[in-house]
Design an enzyme around this catalytic site. Structure first.
Site, short mmCIF file in Angstrom:
data_model
loop_
_atom_site.label_atom_id
_atom_site.label_comp_id
_atom_site.label_asym_id
_atom_site.label_seq_id
_atom_site.Cartn_x
_atom_site.Cartn_y
_atom_site.Cartn_z
N HIS A 251 -15.35 -3.62 4.34
CA HIS A 251 -14.76 -4.15 5.57
C HIS A 251 -15.80 -4.17 6.69
O HIS A 251 -15.99 -5.17 7.38
CB HIS A 251 -13.57 -3.30 6.02
CG HIS A 251 -12.28 -3.59 5.33
ND1 HIS A 251 -11.95 -3.04 4.11
CD2 HIS A 251 -11.21 -4.35 5.70
CE1 HIS A 251 -10.74 -3.45 3.76
NE2 HIS A 251 -10.26 -4.25 4.71
N HIS B 176 0.09 -6.06 6.43
CA HIS B 176 -0.88 -6.10 5.33
C HIS B 176 -0.20 -6.14 3.96
O HIS B 176 -0.82 -5.83 2.95
CB HIS B 176 -1.85 -4.92 5.46
CG HIS B 176 -2.60 -4.94 6.74
ND1 HIS B 176 -3.79 -5.62 6.90
CD2 HIS B 176 -2.29 -4.44 7.95
CE1 HIS B 176 -4.20 -5.50 8.16
NE2 HIS B 176 -3.31 -4.79 8.82
N ASP C 211 -6.96 -9.90 7.81
CA ASP C 211 -7.26 -8.75 8.67
C ASP C 211 -7.88 -9.25 9.97
O ASP C 211 -8.84 -10.02 9.93
CB ASP C 211 -8.27 -7.81 8.00
CG ASP C 211 -7.69 -7.06 6.82
OD1 ASP C 211 -6.46 -7.09 6.63
OD2 ASP C 211 -8.47 -6.42 6.09
N PHE D 122 0.85 -1.18 0.00
CA PHE D 122 0.00 0.00 0.00
C PHE D 122 0.89 1.24 0.00
O PHE D 122 1.89 1.29 0.73
CB PHE D 122 -0.90 0.01 1.24
CG PHE D 122 -2.17 -0.77 1.09
CD1 PHE D 122 -3.34 -0.16 0.69
CD2 PHE D 122 -2.19 -2.13 1.34
CE1 PHE D 122 -4.52 -0.87 0.55
CE2 PHE D 122 -3.35 -2.87 1.21
CZ PHE D 122 -4.53 -2.23 0.80
N HIS E 191 -8.14 -4.26 13.00
CA HIS E 191 -7.63 -3.45 11.89
C HIS E 191 -8.56 -2.28 11.59
O HIS E 191 -8.12 -1.18 11.27
CB HIS E 191 -7.47 -4.34 10.66
CG HIS E 191 -6.92 -3.65 9.46
ND1 HIS E 191 -5.84 -2.81 9.49
CD2 HIS E 191 -7.32 -3.69 8.14
CE1 HIS E 191 -5.58 -2.37 8.27
NE2 HIS E 191 -6.46 -2.88 7.44
#
Length: 209
Positions: A157, A48, A54, A18, A58
């Site tokens: 999520h 990650h 996850d 990321f 998180h």
């Protein structure tokens, strides 16, 4: 006899991460020549990067940390579903799922661990109630996230979390046929952690042979 299929991203020093996150790095702290007996390595990494799970912590500061998550979630029968013909994954595309607690989505995103994608397919948050209705406890994707990488509110999520569905990301599924498999994707017991790298593997079940 069927062999295990590795669906993990290799952890390499050029692994994409990321933007702004801690990159993976492995190096030798001491060589065998220096110690007289063994090579000793070290690594630094975001939790990650690469194939990972996850923990609820998180995206919820009051959620479970990694060492508290039930390991049974990450071991057992899994269904690989091909949704690679679309960039927008909707609930009706998963309506035929039945009698399986783990679902892995092979999306239109090519598996390229060394390049972070500029855009990823959209996984509609409305899939979460459908998956819950089907009895699903784990959703895996071959994308770095179930939400757009620049999302701040993380709707998918949270939708999955509200339905008690755990998340497995950055799988390698381009070489895997749709169907039923045995999945092992065990996280490390990292106390207080928001996630963990995993070595995810599949073995075709008898129904597929």
């Amino acid at each position: 006899m069927s062999k295990w299929i590795d669906i993990s991203q290799p952890l390499t020093n050029d692994l994409a991460q990321f933007p702004g996150d801690t990159p993976f790095n492995f190096s030798l702290t001491y060589t065998k020549e220096e110690t007289g007996s063994v090579n000793i390595g070290q690594m630094t990494t975001s939790l990650h990067g690469g194939t990972h799970v996850d923990a609820p912590f998180h995206y919820d500061s009051n959620g479970q940390t990694m060492e508290k998550v039930d390991l049974d979630i990450y071991i057992g029968k899994a269904l690989v579903v091909d949704v690679s013909d679309t960039d927008s994954i909707l609930p009706e595309m998963l309506a035929t799922i039945d009698n399986v607690e783990r679902v892995l989505l092979r999306t239109s995103l090519p598996n390229n661990p060394k390049r972070f994608p500029e855009a990823i397919p959209n996984l509609n948050p409305a899939v979460a109630p459908l998956l819950k209705e089907k009895g699903v406890k784990l959703l895996g994707v071959d994308m770095p996230s179930v939400d757009a990488p620049d999302s701040k509110d993380l709707p998918t999520h949270h939708a999955l979390y509200e339905q008690g569905i755990y998340i497995l990301e950055n799988l390698m599924l381009d070489h895997v046929k749709p169907g039923l498999y045995e999945l092992i994707a065990l996280p490390l017991a990292i106390e207080g952690a928001d996630g963990s790298p995993v070595r995810a593997v599949l073995k075709p079940l008898a129904e597929e042979e």
